[in-house]
Motif scaffolding. Structure first.
Motif, PDB file in Angstrom:
ATOM      1  N   THR A 184      15.225  45.898 102.154  1.00  8.61           N
ATOM      2  CA  THR A 184      14.535  45.376 100.975  1.00  8.61           C
ATOM      3  C   THR A 184      13.306  44.589 101.410  1.00  8.61           C
ATOM      4  N   THR A 185      12.359  44.478 100.498  1.00 10.68           N
ATOM      5  CA  THR A 185      11.150  43.727 100.794  1.00 10.68           C
ATOM      6  C   THR A 185      10.601  43.134  99.506  1.00 10.68           C
ATOM      7  N   THR A 187       7.859  42.575  96.633  1.00 12.84           N
ATOM      8  CA  THR A 187       6.836  43.455  96.064  1.00 12.84           C
ATOM      9  C   THR A 187       5.435  43.051  96.517  1.00 12.84           C
ATOM     10  N   LEU A 190       4.355  45.166  99.496  1.00 13.98           N
ATOM     11  CA  LEU A 190       4.299  46.626  99.391  1.00 13.98           C
ATOM     12  C   LEU A 190       2.867  47.132  99.551  1.00 13.98           C
ATOM     13  N   ALA A 218      11.770  45.140  96.196  1.00 10.64           N
ATOM     14  CA  ALA A 218      11.850  46.595  96.185  1.00 10.64           C
ATOM     15  C   ALA A 218      12.788  47.042  97.295  1.00 10.64           C
ATOM     16  N   THR A 219      13.364  48.227  97.128  1.00 12.74           N
ATOM     17  CA  THR A 219      14.245  48.821  98.135  1.00 12.74           C
ATOM     18  C   THR A 219      13.501  49.929  98.865  1.00 12.74           C
ATOM     19  N   LEU A 220      13.591  49.920 100.185  1.00 10.44           N
ATOM     20  CA  LEU A 220      12.954  50.939 101.019  1.00 10.44           C
ATOM     21  C   LEU A 220      14.036  51.790 101.665  1.00 10.44           C
ATOM     22  N   HIS A 222      14.328  54.470 104.464  1.00 13.34           N
ATOM     23  CA  HIS A 222      13.603  55.042 105.597  1.00 13.34           C
ATOM     24  C   HIS A 222      14.375  56.272 106.082  1.00 13.34           C
ATOM     25  N   THR A 231      10.115  54.133  98.281  1.00 14.86           N
ATOM     26  CA  THR A 231      10.087  52.773  97.741  1.00 14.86           C
ATOM     27  C   THR A 231      10.542  52.809  96.294  1.00 14.86           C
ATOM     28  N   THR A 232      11.584  52.031  95.980  1.00 14.99           N
ATOM     29  CA  THR A 232      12.114  51.977  94.619  1.00 14.99           C
ATOM     30  C   THR A 232      12.006  50.562  94.092  1.00 14.99           C
ATOM     31  N   ARG A 250       9.958  55.177  91.557  1.00 13.79           N
ATOM     32  CA  ARG A 250      10.019  55.420  93.006  1.00 13.79           C
ATOM     33  C   ARG A 250       8.817  56.242  93.443  1.00 13.79           C
ATOM     34  N   SER A 351      17.299  54.225  94.621  1.00 16.75           N
ATOM     35  CA  SER A 351      17.211  53.437  95.852  1.00 16.75           C
ATOM     36  C   SER A 351      17.963  54.094  96.994  1.00 16.75           C
TER      37      SER A 351
END
Length: 386
Positions: A184-185, A187, A190, A218-220, A222, A231-232, A250, A351
């Motif tokens: 997660t990160t 926003t 982003l 946001a959820t990443l 990979h 990215t969601t 997304r 996600s």
């Protein structure tokens, strides 16, 4: 008795000296007696579920949703001496094994200090990691590799420790390296997303019928093998009738940084149920510029739901709507379900790139599909049966 013990030690040592894949297959077929009680019998870990998912035909709305997020049957893999993994089997037979989810903030994958969780004595797995297998059954070799690592943990402390090659630990770690991982990160971190405040609730859509990204995180996802990052972010707004909209948006980037997909799912209360809309936009080479400009809009990116449902043509000068008109497929339906609950499910599914089989409940009606029109012909909401 001593002779039997020596024989077991010799057999165990001999197995350990075999090629890694051979060892894993032996472990996959054997039970605890092979390695002095330090491995489980794989047949007891799980039994393949019935293929109910593959027997269900897909209606046109489900076909769009399936292209966005594969539907999976889920099952727990329980280890007698340890923890649990989850097994996802998709409609096409591909399998994902998934570790315990956790809130992790990270930009790149690394073995250490990525957060780990104990699975078996001597075995840890990275949190929020996923392992992919093209055919059902291949995951048994992966589970066997975990058990091999568990066995090595005990064997390093046994009478046969001196016979074990030092390279075994590294080869086992390589066998269980994840194919995907989730983090997660904020926003604000982003790439390319407007710094405009992300509104919440009904205020998220400045006008009725509009949605935009919302929330502060946001959820990443990979995907290591495909070199993709999805990215969601939650997406809320106001429906054309004035009801709160719940859902998620997304976008997917390739290793080059180019955008390759834009998708989203939303729901809002209408009548005694909810209206659901799915947006799927595959981006060809060169299409990403319009989406990049939209994401970076100083006022914040918004989408007009009425436009998506083919109620009008693109606005003059709106490059994103022109792209969506030509390239997007939109699926719409009514469901006898709670809109807020559906929105939460959509965000989770996008996600993790999976939808649990049977999780969407409620009777369905008023299903229709809006297909892309690259030639510029009129987009029409075509009624379909679901």
């Amino acid at each position: 008795m001593t002779t039997v013990l020596v024989a077991v030690l010799v057999v165990t040592a001999a197995i350990t000296l075999l090629p890694q894949r051979t060892q894993q297959r032996i472990i996959a077929l054997g039970c605890s007696g092979v390695t002095l009680g330090v491995t489980d019998c794989l047949a007891r870990l799980y039994q393949p579920p019935p293929a109910a998912l593959r027997a269900v035909p897909l209606c046109p709305v489900d076909q769009v949703a399936e292209q966005m997020v594969p539907t999976v049957e889920t099952q727990r893999i329980s280890f007698t001496h340890g923890g649990v993994l989850e097994r996802w089997v998709a409609r096409d037979g591909t399998v994902r094994v998934v570790a315990e989810p956790s809130e992790i903030t990270a930009e790149t994958w690394q073995d250490e200090p990525w957060p780990q969780a104990p699975l078996l004595p001597g075995v840890t797995v990275p949190l929020s990691a996923q392992w992919d297998f093209e055919e059902e059954g291949q995951e048994r070799d992966f589970v066997a590799a975990l058990q091999q690592q568990h066995a090595l943990h005990h064997q390093r402390r046994s009478a046969i420790a001196g016979l074990l090659p030092q390279s075994l630990d590294a080869s086992v770690r390589s066998a269980v390296a994840p194919a995907a991982w989730v983090s997660t990160t904020s926003t604000t971190a982003l790439e390319g997303l407007s710094a405009a405040p992300q509104a919440q609730g009904e205020a998220a859509g400045d006008l009725p019928g509009h949605v935009r990204p919302s929330g502060g995180s946001a959820t990443l996802l990979h995907q290591v093998n495909d070199n993709l990052v999805a990215t969601t972010i939650s997406s809320t707004g106001v429906s054309p009738t004035g009801a709160p909209v719940h859902g998620a948006l997304r976008w997917v980037r390739a290793a080059s940084g180019d955008l390759v997909e834009l998708s989203g799912s939303w729901a809002w209360s209408e009548g005694e149920g909810s209206t659901v809309i799915h947006l799927l936009t595959p981006l060809a080479e060169g299409d990403g510029a319009e989406v990049e400009a939209w994401l970076a809009d100083p006022d914040g990116p918004t989408l007009d739901l009425s436009f998506l449902m083919a109620d009008r043509r693109p606005e003059r000068g709106n490059d994103l709507e022109r792209l969506l008109y030509a390239a997007s497929t939109v699926a719409v339906e009514s469901r006898a379900s709670d809109a807020s609950a559906l929105g939460s499910l959509f965000e989770q599914d996008l996600s993790l790139d999976r939808r649990r089989y049977g999780e969407l409940s409620g009777e369905r009606s008023n299903a229709r599909i809006v297909r892309p029109q690259p030639s510029g012909a009129d987009r029409v909401a075509q009624e379909v049966t679901c």
